[in-house]
Scaffold this active site. Structure first.
Site, mmCIF file in Angstrom:
data_model
loop_
_atom_site.group_PDB
_atom_site.id
_atom_site.type_symbol
_atom_site.label_atom_id
_atom_site.label_comp_id
_atom_site.label_asym_id
_atom_site.label_seq_id
_atom_site.Cartn_x
_atom_site.Cartn_y
_atom_site.Cartn_z
ATOM 1 N N LYS A 84 0.835 -1.189 0.000
ATOM 2 C CA LYS A 84 0.000 0.000 0.000
ATOM 3 C C LYS A 84 0.876 1.247 0.000
ATOM 4 C CE LYS A 84 -4.047 1.876 2.448
ATOM 5 N NZ LYS A 84 -5.002 1.630 3.552
ATOM 6 N N SER A 159 -9.583 2.154 2.079
ATOM 7 C CA SER A 159 -8.521 2.863 1.401
ATOM 8 C C SER A 159 -7.484 1.919 0.763
ATOM 9 C CB SER A 159 -7.811 3.787 2.401
ATOM 10 O OG SER A 159 -7.217 3.040 3.463
ATOM 11 N N SER A 183 -10.860 -0.214 5.912
ATOM 12 C CA SER A 183 -10.022 -0.074 4.723
ATOM 13 C C SER A 183 -9.401 -1.357 4.201
ATOM 14 C CB SER A 183 -8.916 0.957 4.983
ATOM 15 O OG SER A 183 -9.466 2.254 5.059
#
Length: 473
Positions: A84, A159, A183
Site C-alpha cells: 500500500k 482505502s 479499509s
C-alpha cells in the site's frame, strides 16, 4: 504472454508458493507473468501506481538462486507482493496519495514491509490509496481513481482499494493494507477478494507516532482465505518496539483450515441490531448465503452484541488521531489537503479532555459487552458494506435507501461500528447481485480469535466458491 500465464497469475498464493518451493515454477517466471499482466491491463484499472520491474526481476532471480543453493526460505518465497502506498518502502517512492509526498523515497522499510520481504516476497510496486488513506473510495490528485475490476467506472473501495483491485485483476497473488474504519474489509467486499482486519497488535505497526492506539491496524489481503492466512503467518508476531504487540508467533496461522463447522455457534446480524441501513440488494444476497452455515453444521441465530456507544467511540478517537496527524499539515497546505481530512482534523481540534475520557470509558464498556457476547457465540456475521460499488466520480455515498448521510464516514458504519470492539473481522466473498456486482460477508470473532475468523471464512468460501469468479478484463 499466453493465456496459460494469465491463468497462472490468478492461482492462489498457496499453490504458487508450493510450485516455487518444489521448483516446478520459478520466481522469475511468476514475476514476469505478473509484470506483463500489470503492463497490459492495469491502465484500465489503475491499481498499481509505482512499479519497479527491474528490481522485482532481480529479487526473483535472487530467490531462485537461494532455493537452488539449498538455503532456508520463508513462507512467501518468490511470491510477488504489492505494498500500500501509505507504507514506507526503502528506495521506492511512497506518496501517501498526496502531492506533498510526490517525490518522497524512504530510507528504510516499515515493519510490515520488512516482514514480507524477510518471508521471501518479491516487491513489485505500490498500490493506489486515497490521500493519506482517508476514506473508502480510492482516488487522489497524484494518480487518479482506481476502477473496480468487475465493473469499470465503479469504485474499488478503499482505502486499500488499489490492493484489492490488484488481487482481483491477477496482478499479484499477495497484498497488504491497513484498516481504521474498514479499509481492508470494504475494498475486499467491493472487489470479491478477502481482507482481514486483525486484532490490534496482531500485526505490529512500526514506526507509529501514537503506538498505543488500537484504531488503525495493518493486515493481509488475498484471493482466498488460505492466502490471507499464509500472509498473516509472515506478518504477525511480537515486536518489543510496539507497546500493543501480541506475543504469539505468526507461523500457526498457516496451518490447514477446516471445511466443516459442526457445532459452531453463529450469530447473524443483517443490520447490526438495527444500527445500520443496508441496500436491500446486499441483504438479499447475504440472506441466502448465511443458510450455507447451517449446511456446514453450524447453529445460526439472529442476534447482535450491544454496540451502543461505538459510533461515539470511533468518531471521537478517529478525530483525535486526525488532529494529531493532519492539523498542522492542513494549516500549512490547506489547498493540498482534501476537505474531508481537514474536516476530520478540525473535529479533533475541538475535543476536550472530558470528550476523550468519556470516549475511553464507553470504549471499555463496549469491549466488555462484546467479550460477553462471544461467550455465547463463536462468530458474528454481518454485511461488510451497506452499499454496492458506486460510480467513481462520486467521492462517497450521500444516502442509503433515500436516507441522507451526514458525512463521508456514515456509509461505512458496518465496519466502523466493529473497529472499536477490538475484534478481528474478515471480509470474504458473499455472493453477487443479479447484475454481477460483488457482495462481502463480514465474519467477526472475539478479540484475539483471529484464527477462528479464518477457519469460519475458509469453510464458507470452500462451500460457495464465490471467490473463484474472476472479472473479465
Amino acid at each position: 504472454m499466453t493465456a496459460t500465464t494469465d491463468e497462472l497469475c490468478l492461482r492462489p498464493a498457496t499453490e504458487l508458493a508450493a510450485l516455487i518451493r518444489s521448483r516446478q515454477l520459478s520466481a522469475r517466471e511468476l514475476t514476469d507473468a505478473c509484470l506483463d499482466r500489470i503492463e497490459r491491463l492495469d491502465p484500465r484499472v489503475n491499481a498499481v501506481v509505482t512499479v519497479d520491474a527491474e528490481g522485482a526481476r532481480a529479487a526473483a532471480d535472487a530467490a531462485d538462486a537461494a532455493l537452488a543453493a539449498g538455503e532456508e526460505i520463508g513462507p512467501l518465497h518468490g511470491l510477488p507482493v504489492a505494498h500500500k502506498d501509505t507504507h514506507a518502502t526503502a528506495g521506492m517512492r511512497t506518496t501517501w496519495g498526496s502531492p506533498l509526498h510526490a517525490e518522497t523515497v524512504p530510507e528504510q522499510d516499515e515493519l510490515v514491509v520488512a516482514r514480507l520481504r524477510a518471508a521471501g516476497a518479491v516487491r513489485v510496486g505500490k498500490t493506489n490509496t486515497p490521500e493519506f488513506a482517508a476514506g473508502s473510495h480510492t482516488f487522489n490528485t497524484l494518480f487518479g481513481v482506481t476502477h473496480n475490476p468487475y465493473r469499470h467506472g465503479l469504485s474499488a473501495g478503499g482505502s486499500s482499494g488499489g490492493a484489492a483491485a490488484a488481487l482481483a485483476a491477477g496482478f499479484v497473488p499477495v497484498a497488504e493494507g491497513s484498516d481504521m474504519g474498514g479499509s481492508l474489509r470494504n475494498p475486499a467486499a467491493f472487489c470479491n477478494v478477502v481482507g482481514l482486519r486483525p486484532t490490534p497488535g496482531r500485526v505490529p505497526t512500526w514506526p507509529a507516532p501514537i503506538g498505543w492506539s488500537q484504531l488503525s491496524v495493518q493486515g493481509p489481503m488475498g484471493r482466498t482465505v488460505a492466502d490471507v492466512a499464509l500472509a498473516l503467518s509472515a506478518m504477525a508476531g511480537p515486536d518489543p518496539r510496539v507497546p500493543i504487540a501480541l506475543g504469539d508467533p505468526g507461523a500457526g496461522f498457516a496451518a490447514p483450515l477446516p471445511e466443516r463447522l459442526d457445532g459452531v455457534r453463529v450469530a447473524w446480524a443483517p443490520d447490526l441490531g438495527g444500527r445500520i441501513s443496508v441496500d436491500p440488494a446486499i441483504t438479499e444476497v447475504l440472506a441466502g448465503s448465511v443458510r450455507v452455515f447451517e449446511e456446514l453444521g453450524a447453529r445460526v441465530e439472529l442476534d447482535c452484541p450491544d454496540l451502543s456507544g461505538a459510533d461515539d467511540v470511533f468518531g471521537t478517537l478517529r478525530a483525535w488521531l486526525f488532529d494529531a496527524a493532519f492539523s498542522d499539515l492542513a494549516q500549512q497546505h490547506p489547498e493540498q489537503v482534501k476537505e474531508s481530512i481537514r474536516w476530520n482534523a478540525e473535529m479533533g481540534a475541538k475535543l476536550s479532555g472530558s470528550d476523550l475520557s468519556r470516549a475511553e470509558t464507553a470504549h471499555t464498556a463496549l469491549y466488555e459487552r462484546v467479550v460477553g457476547f462471544f461467550d455465547r457465540y463463536d462468530v458474528l456475521l454481518a454485511p461488510t458494506t451497506q452499499v454496492l460499488p458506486f460510480p467513481v466520480e462520486q467521492e462517497y455515498p450521500t444516502e442509503i435507501g433515500g436516507v441522507p448521510l451526514d458525512n463521508y464516514l456514515e456509509w461505512m458504519r458496518a465496519c466502523t461500528l466493529i473497529t472499536p470492539t477490538g475484534c478481528p473481522a474478515l471480509s470474504v466473498p458473499g455472493g453477487f447481485t443479479p447484475d454481477g456486482l460483488p457482495v462481502g460477508l463480514q465474519v467477526i470473532a472475539a478479540p484475539r480469535a483471529d484464527r477462528r475468523v479464518l477457519e469460519v471464512g475458509h469453510a464458507f468460501e470452500q462451500a460457495t466458491r464465490f471467490g473463484e469468479r474472476r472479472p473479465a478484463l
